[in-house]
Scaffold this motif. Structure first.
Motif, PDB file in Angstrom:
ATOM      1  N   MET A   1      18.394  -1.387 -17.613  1.00 33.03           N
ATOM      2  CA  MET A   1      17.597  -0.279 -18.133  1.00 33.03           C
ATOM      3  C   MET A   1      18.092   1.018 -17.500  1.00 33.03           C
ATOM      4  N   PRO A   2      17.933   2.145 -18.191  1.00 31.38           N
ATOM      5  CA  PRO A   2      18.321   3.430 -17.593  1.00 31.38           C
ATOM      6  C   PRO A   2      17.217   3.979 -16.698  1.00 31.38           C
ATOM      7  N   ILE A   3      17.642   4.702 -15.661  1.00 32.25           N
ATOM      8  CA  ILE A   3      16.703   5.436 -14.814  1.00 32.25           C
ATOM      9  C   ILE A   3      17.160   6.896 -14.871  1.00 32.25           C
ATOM     10  N   GLY A   4      16.892   7.567 -15.952  1.00 34.20           N
ATOM     11  CA  GLY A   4      17.430   8.898 -16.162  1.00 34.20           C
ATOM     12  C   GLY A   4      18.806   8.812 -16.799  1.00 34.20           C
ATOM     13  N   ASN A   5      19.518   9.929 -16.759  1.00 33.33           N
ATOM     14  CA  ASN A   5      20.823  10.011 -17.409  1.00 33.33           C
ATOM     15  C   ASN A   5      21.987   9.618 -16.514  1.00 33.33           C
ATOM     16  N   TYR A   6      21.744   9.472 -15.224  1.00 30.36           N
ATOM     17  CA  TYR A   6      22.851   9.271 -14.300  1.00 30.36           C
ATOM     18  C   TYR A   6      22.818   7.931 -13.567  1.00 30.36           C
ATOM     19  N   VAL A   7      21.800   7.147 -13.800  1.00 27.29           N
ATOM     20  CA  VAL A   7      21.672   5.858 -13.104  1.00 27.29           C
ATOM     21  C   VAL A   7      21.176   4.801 -14.093  1.00 27.29           C
ATOM     22  N   GLN A   8      21.768   3.625 -14.024  1.00 24.60           N
ATOM     23  CA  GLN A   8      21.273   2.474 -14.764  1.00 24.60           C
ATOM     24  C   GLN A   8      21.159   1.310 -13.797  1.00 24.60           C
ATOM     25  N   VAL A   9      20.118   0.515 -13.927  1.00 25.71           N
ATOM     26  CA  VAL A   9      19.872  -0.603 -13.026  1.00 25.71           C
ATOM     27  C   VAL A   9      20.077  -1.914 -13.776  1.00 25.71           C
ATOM     28  N   ARG A  10      20.711  -2.861 -13.104  1.00 21.28           N
ATOM     29  CA  ARG A  10      20.944  -4.194 -13.655  1.00 21.28           C
ATOM     30  C   ARG A  10      20.331  -5.239 -12.738  1.00 21.28           C
ATOM     31  N   ALA A  11      19.769  -6.290 -13.325  1.00 21.48           N
ATOM     32  CA  ALA A  11      19.240  -7.413 -12.552  1.00 21.48           C
ATOM     33  C   ALA A  11      19.547  -8.699 -13.301  1.00 21.48           C
ATOM     34  N   GLY A  12      19.995  -9.710 -12.549  1.00 23.52           N
ATOM     35  CA  GLY A  12      20.330 -10.968 -13.197  1.00 23.52           C
ATOM     36  C   GLY A  12      20.834 -11.989 -12.214  1.00 23.52           C
ATOM     37  N   PHE A  13      21.684 -12.889 -12.672  1.00 26.96           N
ATOM     38  CA  PHE A  13      22.208 -13.938 -11.810  1.00 26.96           C
ATOM     39  C   PHE A  13      23.643 -14.248 -12.222  1.00 26.96           C
ATOM     40  N   SER A  14      24.366 -14.875 -11.309  1.00 26.63           N
ATOM     41  CA  SER A  14      25.714 -15.378 -11.599  1.00 26.63           C
ATOM     42  C   SER A  14      25.877 -16.727 -10.921  1.00 26.63           C
ATOM     43  N   MET A  15      26.687 -17.576 -11.518  1.00 24.60           N
ATOM     44  CA  MET A  15      26.862 -18.932 -10.996  1.00 24.60           C
ATOM     45  C   MET A  15      28.337 -19.312 -11.072  1.00 24.60           C
ATOM     46  N   MET A  16      28.893 -19.663  -9.927  1.00 17.41           N
ATOM     47  CA  MET A  16      30.248 -20.199  -9.890  1.00 17.41           C
ATOM     48  C   MET A  16      30.167 -21.710 -10.089  1.00 17.41           C
ATOM     49  N   PRO A  17      30.638 -22.217 -11.226  1.00 18.86           N
ATOM     50  CA  PRO A  17      30.562 -23.669 -11.454  1.00 18.86           C
ATOM     51  C   PRO A  17      31.289 -24.434 -10.354  1.00 18.86           C
ATOM     52  N   LYS A  18      30.699 -25.531  -9.923  1.00 17.26           N
ATOM     53  CA  LYS A  18      31.304 -26.323  -8.850  1.00 17.26           C
ATOM     54  C   LYS A  18      32.563 -27.045  -9.356  1.00 17.26           C
ATOM     55  N   PHE A  19      33.593 -26.998  -8.536  1.00 12.85           N
ATOM     56  CA  PHE A  19      34.776 -27.801  -8.820  1.00 12.85           C
ATOM     57  C   PHE A  19      35.235 -28.477  -7.539  1.00 12.85           C
ATOM     58  N   LYS A  20      35.877 -29.620  -7.706  1.00 14.64           N
ATOM     59  CA  LYS A  20      36.263 -30.460  -6.578  1.00 14.64           C
ATOM     60  C   LYS A  20      37.775 -30.477  -6.400  1.00 14.64           C
ATOM     61  N   PHE A  21      38.185 -30.701  -5.170  1.00 16.16           N
ATOM     62  CA  PHE A  21      39.597 -30.937  -4.871  1.00 16.16           C
ATOM     63  C   PHE A  21      39.678 -31.781  -3.609  1.00 16.16           C
ATOM     64  N   GLY A  22      40.783 -32.467  -3.419  1.00 13.65           N
ATOM     65  CA  GLY A  22      40.972 -33.308  -2.247  1.00 13.65           C
ATOM     66  C   GLY A  22      41.912 -32.668  -1.247  1.00 13.65           C
ATOM     67  N   THR A  23      41.706 -32.963   0.016  1.00 10.55           N
ATOM     68  CA  THR A  23      42.585 -32.477   1.071  1.00 10.55           C
ATOM     69  C   THR A  23      42.583 -33.478   2.219  1.00 10.55           C
TER      70      THR A  23
END
Length: 255
Positions: free
Chosen positions: A50-72
């Motif tokens: 959403m905008p907060i005036g003409n010079y600022v916009q605010v974002r809210a949400g989430f992000s997810m890095m899907p799990k991946f496997k590897f051997g070592t």
């Protein structure tokens, strides 16, 4: 970048916002809403803006890095001369990388009609970044018994500068953790709330998650200057104090 610097930028943003909103008789204050989907180094996600005036916009949400496997493979720190015991010189572990974060970000636009912006805010959520464990349950029980019999000469498996010792059941469960609160600073092009129905954003920045800490079987480990070549990927992540962010966002204005 200290947290107080992030807060200072946010305060400055609201100061600019107040002036902007007053000049435009509050016509651009929370009067639009957009939803977006994101993809980048923090993973995939969704947010609203959403905008907060003409010079600022605010974002809210989430992000997810899907799990991946590897051997070592991890190498034994020392090879004791013990009869009738199975103490492998190397052990294969499986590692999982993945994390989930919420986010609150403020896009600050230097000019009213500019698409270029500076972003300040924070990600928060998962402190665990990577987990590693031996695939065969109880594989290292003889190592556990040896350590119980030799408390002054304990052996384990080397991960960079750290020594991983199995628990009482003969298993290694290692984990790399960072701060759960991660201040963010970056810059980009595009508007979170587009002027048209559809919009596109690109941004780049850094997430400050502090020095990663190594845990094994629930206990934090201290560096022992082993400088092992084992577990190169895990070792690299354990030394990174900031996480680079590159994000692409496709969004649509609801109203």
């Amino acid at each position: 970048m200290r947290i107080k610097h992030i807060l200072l930028l946010t305060i400055m943003a609201f100061a600019v916002t107040g002036a902007s909103a007053q000049d435009d008789n509050d016509k651009n204050l929370f009067n639009h809403l957009s939803v977006g989907v994101t993809a980048g180094t923090p993973g995939i996600g969704a947010d609203v803006a959403m905008p907060i005036g003409n010079y600022v916009q605010v974002r809210a949400g989430f992000s997810m890095m899907p799990k991946f496997k590897f051997g070592t493979d991890l190498e034994l720190s020392d090879v004791p001369n013990v009869a009738d015991a199975y103490i492998p010189s190397t052990v294969e572990v499986e590692a999982k990388i993945g994390f989930t974060n919420g986010k609150v970000l403020f896009d600050i636009f230097p000019f009213k009609k500019s698409a270029f912006h500076i972003t300040a805010g924070a990600y928060f959520g998962s402190s665990s970044v990577i987990k590693a464990y031996n695939k065969e349950d109880g594989l290292l029980i003889d190592v556990t018994e040896y350590n119980n019999s030799h408390p002054n000469q304990m052996i384990g498996y080397e991960l960079g500068d750290y020594l991983l010792t199995p628990d009482r059941n003969g298993n290694i469960n290692a984990e790399i953790k960072t701060s759960g609160f991660k201040p963010y600073i970056g810059f980009g092009n595009g508007r979170a709330v587009p002027k048209k129905r559809l919009g596109f954003m690109f941004e780049a920045g850094v997430m400050f998650w502090n020095s990663p800490k190594i845990y094994c079987n629930g206990e934090e480990l201290k560096s022992e200057n082993l400088d092992s070549d084992s577990g190169d990927i895990v070792k690299l992540i354990s030394k990174i104090k900031i996480y680079p962010v590159i994000n692409f966002r496709l969004c649509g204005r609801i109203f």
